[in-house]
Design an enzyme around this catalytic site. Structure first.
Site, PDB file in Angstrom:
ATOM      1  N   LYS A 145       0.818  -1.214   0.000  1.00 33.23           N
ATOM      2  CA  LYS A 145       0.000   0.000   0.000  1.00 33.23           C
ATOM      3  C   LYS A 145       0.853   1.266   0.000  1.00 33.23           C
ATOM      4  O   LYS A 145       2.055   1.214   0.294  1.00 33.23           O
ATOM      5  CB  LYS A 145      -0.932  -0.015   1.213  1.00 33.23           C
ATOM      6  CG  LYS A 145      -1.997  -1.106   1.139  1.00 33.23           C
ATOM      7  CD  LYS A 145      -2.928  -1.024   2.330  1.00 33.23           C
ATOM      8  CE  LYS A 145      -4.073  -2.014   2.202  1.00 33.23           C
ATOM      9  NZ  LYS A 145      -5.027  -1.875   3.318  1.00 33.23           N
TER      10      LYS A 145
ATOM     11  N   TYR B 239     -12.645  -3.174  -4.124  1.00 35.01           N
ATOM     12  CA  TYR B 239     -13.332  -3.044  -2.834  1.00 35.01           C
ATOM     13  C   TYR B 239     -14.846  -2.966  -3.004  1.00 35.01           C
ATOM     14  O   TYR B 239     -15.524  -2.293  -2.225  1.00 35.01           O
ATOM     15  CB  TYR B 239     -12.822  -1.799  -2.093  1.00 35.01           C
ATOM     16  CG  TYR B 239     -11.402  -1.931  -1.589  1.00 35.01           C
ATOM     17  CD1 TYR B 239     -11.075  -2.830  -0.583  1.00 35.01           C
ATOM     18  CD2 TYR B 239     -10.387  -1.143  -2.119  1.00 35.01           C
ATOM     19  CE1 TYR B 239      -9.775  -2.943  -0.114  1.00 35.01           C
ATOM     20  CE2 TYR B 239      -9.081  -1.249  -1.655  1.00 35.01           C
ATOM     21  CZ  TYR B 239      -8.786  -2.158  -0.653  1.00 35.01           C
ATOM     22  OH  TYR B 239      -7.494  -2.271  -0.192  1.00 35.01           O
TER      23      TYR B 239
ATOM     24  N   PHE C 181     -16.725   4.439   5.367  1.00 35.08           N
ATOM     25  CA  PHE C 181     -15.283   4.654   5.332  1.00 35.08           C
ATOM     26  C   PHE C 181     -14.662   4.392   3.961  1.00 35.08           C
ATOM     27  O   PHE C 181     -13.452   4.563   3.780  1.00 35.08           O
ATOM     28  CB  PHE C 181     -14.578   3.793   6.383  1.00 35.08           C
ATOM     29  CG  PHE C 181     -14.911   2.321   6.299  1.00 35.08           C
ATOM     30  CD1 PHE C 181     -14.250   1.496   5.407  1.00 35.08           C
ATOM     31  CD2 PHE C 181     -15.888   1.779   7.121  1.00 35.08           C
ATOM     32  CE1 PHE C 181     -14.561   0.147   5.325  1.00 35.08           C
ATOM     33  CE2 PHE C 181     -16.204   0.428   7.056  1.00 35.08           C
ATOM     34  CZ  PHE C 181     -15.532  -0.396   6.149  1.00 35.08           C
TER      35      PHE C 181
ATOM     36  N   ARG D 211      -1.126 -14.245   5.047  1.00 38.25           N
ATOM     37  CA  ARG D 211      -2.011 -13.629   6.032  1.00 38.25           C
ATOM     38  C   ARG D 211      -1.403 -13.719   7.444  1.00 38.25           C
ATOM     39  O   ARG D 211      -1.534 -12.801   8.238  1.00 38.25           O
ATOM     40  CB  ARG D 211      -3.400 -14.243   5.969  1.00 38.25           C
ATOM     41  CG  ARG D 211      -4.055 -13.879   4.627  1.00 38.25           C
ATOM     42  CD  ARG D 211      -5.527 -14.055   4.575  1.00 38.25           C
ATOM     43  NE  ARG D 211      -6.286 -13.314   5.550  1.00 38.25           N
ATOM     44  CZ  ARG D 211      -6.630 -12.031   5.439  1.00 38.25           C
ATOM     45  NH1 ARG D 211      -6.241 -11.316   4.412  1.00 38.25           N
ATOM     46  NH2 ARG D 211      -7.375 -11.462   6.360  1.00 38.25           N
TER      47      ARG D 211
ATOM     48  N   THR E 127      -5.891  -7.183  10.297  1.00 36.56           N
ATOM     49  CA  THR E 127      -6.086  -5.906   9.606  1.00 36.56           C
ATOM     50  C   THR E 127      -5.781  -4.704  10.490  1.00 36.56           C
ATOM     51  O   THR E 127      -5.172  -3.740  10.046  1.00 36.56           O
ATOM     52  CB  THR E 127      -7.532  -5.821   9.069  1.00 36.56           C
ATOM     53  OG1 THR E 127      -7.758  -6.942   8.207  1.00 36.56           O
ATOM     54  CG2 THR E 127      -7.756  -4.551   8.289  1.00 36.56           C
TER      55      THR E 127
ATOM     56  N   ARG F  37       2.082  -5.955  10.135  1.00 36.65           N
ATOM     57  CA  ARG F  37       1.224  -4.911  10.706  1.00 36.65           C
ATOM     58  C   ARG F  37       1.560  -4.645  12.172  1.00 36.65           C
ATOM     59  O   ARG F  37       1.472  -3.515  12.640  1.00 36.65           O
ATOM     60  CB  ARG F  37      -0.238  -5.292  10.514  1.00 36.65           C
ATOM     61  CG  ARG F  37      -0.638  -5.254   9.035  1.00 36.65           C
ATOM     62  CD  ARG F  37      -2.015  -5.811   8.827  1.00 36.65           C
ATOM     63  NE  ARG F  37      -2.435  -5.716   7.427  1.00 36.65           N
ATOM     64  CZ  ARG F  37      -3.208  -6.588   6.825  1.00 36.65           C
ATOM     65  NH1 ARG F  37      -3.678  -7.636   7.500  1.00 36.65           N
ATOM     66  NH2 ARG F  37      -3.553  -6.418   5.567  1.00 36.65           N
TER      67      ARG F  37
ATOM     68  N   ASN G 222      -2.459   0.007   6.846  1.00 43.94           N
ATOM     69  CA  ASN G 222      -1.967  -1.235   7.442  1.00 43.94           C
ATOM     70  C   ASN G 222      -0.962  -1.981   6.563  1.00 43.94           C
ATOM     71  O   ASN G 222      -0.845  -3.193   6.628  1.00 43.94           O
ATOM     72  CB  ASN G 222      -3.138  -2.136   7.842  1.00 43.94           C
ATOM     73  CG  ASN G 222      -3.973  -2.566   6.660  1.00 43.94           C
ATOM     74  OD1 ASN G 222      -3.661  -2.267   5.512  1.00 43.94           O
ATOM     75  ND2 ASN G 222      -5.045  -3.283   6.933  1.00 43.94           N
TER      76      ASN G 222
ATOM     77  N   HIS H 150      -2.242  -5.238   1.414  1.00 43.06           N
ATOM     78  CA  HIS H 150      -3.486  -5.968   1.188  1.00 43.06           C
ATOM     79  C   HIS H 150      -3.059  -7.396   0.931  1.00 43.06           C
ATOM     80  O   HIS H 150      -2.112  -7.645   0.178  1.00 43.06           O
ATOM     81  CB  HIS H 150      -4.246  -5.449  -0.032  1.00 43.06           C
ATOM     82  CG  HIS H 150      -5.246  -6.454  -0.542  1.00 43.06           C
ATOM     83  ND1 HIS H 150      -6.488  -6.599   0.029  1.00 43.06           N
ATOM     84  CD2 HIS H 150      -5.159  -7.396  -1.516  1.00 43.06           C
ATOM     85  CE1 HIS H 150      -7.137  -7.578  -0.605  1.00 43.06           C
ATOM     86  NE2 HIS H 150      -6.348  -8.076  -1.534  1.00 43.06           N
TER      87      HIS H 150
ATOM     88  N   GLU I  73      -8.554 -12.293  -7.781  1.00 46.64           N
ATOM     89  CA  GLU I  73      -7.735 -11.075  -7.807  1.00 46.64           C
ATOM     90  C   GLU I  73      -6.577 -11.202  -8.792  1.00 46.64           C
ATOM     91  O   GLU I  73      -6.268 -10.260  -9.529  1.00 46.64           O
ATOM     92  CB  GLU I  73      -7.207 -10.762  -6.406  1.00 46.64           C
ATOM     93  CG  GLU I  73      -8.284 -10.302  -5.459  1.00 46.64           C
ATOM     94  CD  GLU I  73      -7.787 -10.048  -4.055  1.00 46.64           C
ATOM     95  OE1 GLU I  73      -8.486  -9.336  -3.321  1.00 46.64           O
ATOM     96  OE2 GLU I  73      -6.705 -10.551  -3.672  1.00 46.64           O
TER      97      GLU I  73
END
Length: 160
Positions: free
Chosen positions: A9, A49, A57, A85, A91, A102, A112, A115, A126
């Site tokens: 990100k 998303y 948000f 993960r 998250t 994170r 964070n 993704h 994806e």
């Protein structure tokens, strides 16, 4: 072998943590089989998303993801989705355990760091979407094999 999508990100890019984050996945034994730096557009973010479009948000997520380019990566390995993960952590960075990406670098839900696909099915979807343009990972793998072989066989100049 499983494959999964990771997006580094904008907060990762801005803080200069690209190498640190990538090295965590490599050190665990995952293999980077495709990567590309791209700007995420409104269209891409609305598609990616889609499950959050009606949330209050969503605008903040969209704004944060458009600050600078991101790096989209395809990682491969045994149980790649779960491994990524686990390394990434929950998250919410405030509750993520130290030692996770994170937990070590994030104090936020939104900022964070990465993704990570949440399931094998999501990862397949994806990775197959043309928006990320990293679907041609076979060519990348072939290049990496050739490159390693070339370094082994290459002779130093002037030596027989």
């Amino acid at each position: 072998m499983e494959r999964t999508l990771v997006i580094l990100k904008p907060c990762t890019i801005q803080r200069g943590l690209i190498g640190e984050i990538i090295s965590r996945f490599e050190k665990k034994g995952l293999r980077l089989v495709g990567a590309k730096m791209i700007w995420l557009t409104d269209e891409i973010l609305k598609e990616h998303y889609a499950h959050l479009l009606d949330k209050p948000f969503f605008g903040r997520i969209k704004d944060a993801m458009e600050v600078c380019p991101v790096i989209v990566c395809c990682w491969e390995g045994v149980d790649a989705v779960q491994v990524v993960r686990t390394i990434s952590g929950p998250t919410n960075g405030r509750i993520a355990q130290p030692g996770t990406i994170r937990g070590d670098y994030s104090m936020s839900i939104q900022e964070n760091m990465v993704h990570a696909s949440d399931s094998i099915e999501t990862a397949k979807i994806e990775l197959n979407l043309q928006r990320y343009l990293i679907t041609n990972v076979c060519a990348f793998q072939a290049f990496m094999r050739l490159m390693r072989f070339d370094f082994i066989k290459r002779k130093q100049p002037g030596k027989k």
